[in-house]
Design an enzyme around this catalytic site. Structure first.
Site, short mmCIF file in Angstrom:
data_model
loop_
_atom_site.label_atom_id
_atom_site.label_comp_id
_atom_site.label_asym_id
_atom_site.label_seq_id
_atom_site.Cartn_x
_atom_site.Cartn_y
_atom_site.Cartn_z
N ASP A 29 -3.84 49.38 48.33
CA ASP A 29 -2.94 48.57 48.98
C ASP A 29 -1.35 49.30 48.45
O ASP A 29 -0.94 49.13 47.45
CB ASP A 29 -2.71 47.04 48.60
CG ASP A 29 -4.36 46.42 49.03
OD1 ASP A 29 -4.90 47.17 49.84
OD2 ASP A 29 -4.57 45.60 48.35
N ASP A 32 -4.00 54.05 43.79
CA ASP A 32 -4.09 52.86 44.26
C ASP A 32 -4.53 52.63 45.52
O ASP A 32 -4.16 53.55 46.50
CB ASP A 32 -2.58 52.13 43.74
CG ASP A 32 -2.55 50.69 43.99
OD1 ASP A 32 -3.49 49.89 43.63
OD2 ASP A 32 -1.66 50.39 44.63
#
Length: 188
Positions: free
Chosen positions: A13, A11
């Protein structure tokens, strides 16, 4: 061709860079964790492919454009390259939570895109690293090993504890990479 058991999907952020509840809307607001950039480079140097799967609903909400997103991703690629690594692919979902798309995590569409782009038959045995439950849920139907990092929203996700199942938990991406590379070394 990449091997699925030598693939780490991240992922963005909260894993690679600082997260913001107000969204990362510009290149200036995108602040990477230095240890994450180095960790990605270490994975590459050890023969691992690294891909990114990121929900970017700020595009659908009108907070920033795809051109801004591409500038952020170009900066990410550049920093990783400077550190001696490579990102094999970045898949992003530009849709909002109510758009009923097939790519927004926790759905596995972004990971399917990564699988297809990298020419893999399966993602079984790959690693999915995130700071939220939806990141881990996206990898589950495709056979990815779940990893939760405590950066970003990870600590609060861990505190809730629901749905984590057999996820490995680490302080940050660098700690996961240390563990993964040491485990690989022990296995050889």
């Amino acid at each position: 061709m990449y091997r699925p058991n030598k693939l780490v999907i991240l992922d963005r952020d909260g894993v690679i860079n600082h997260d913001s509840d107000a969204f990362i809307k510009s290149l200036d607001e995108w602040v990477p964790y230095p240890s994450s950039i180095k960790a990605i480079a270490r994975l590459s140097q050890a023969g691992w492919a690294v891909a990114v799967a990121t929900n970017q609903s700020g595009i659908a909400r009108g907070y920033y454009s795809e051109a801004v997103l591409e500038a952020i991703h170009e900066r990410l690629r550049h920093l990783v390259h400077q550190a001696g690594g490579e990102i094999a692919h970045i898949a992003y979902c530009p849709h909002g939570p109510d758009d009923q798309c097939a790519c927004r995590k926790p759905l596995p569409g972004l990971l399917e895109q990564i699988r297809q782009t990298l020419g893999l038959n399966t993602l079984t045995g790959s690693w999915m690293v995130g700071d939220s439950l939806r990141d881990l849920q996206a990898g589950k139907p495709l056979g990815c090993h779940p990893v939760l990092v405590r950066t970003g929203k990870g600590s609060s996700t861990e505190e809730k504890g629901e749905g984590l199942g057999n996820a490995e938990v680490f302080d940050d991406l660098a700690a996961f990479v240390d563990w993964l590379l040491a485990s690989e070394e022990r296995a050889t």
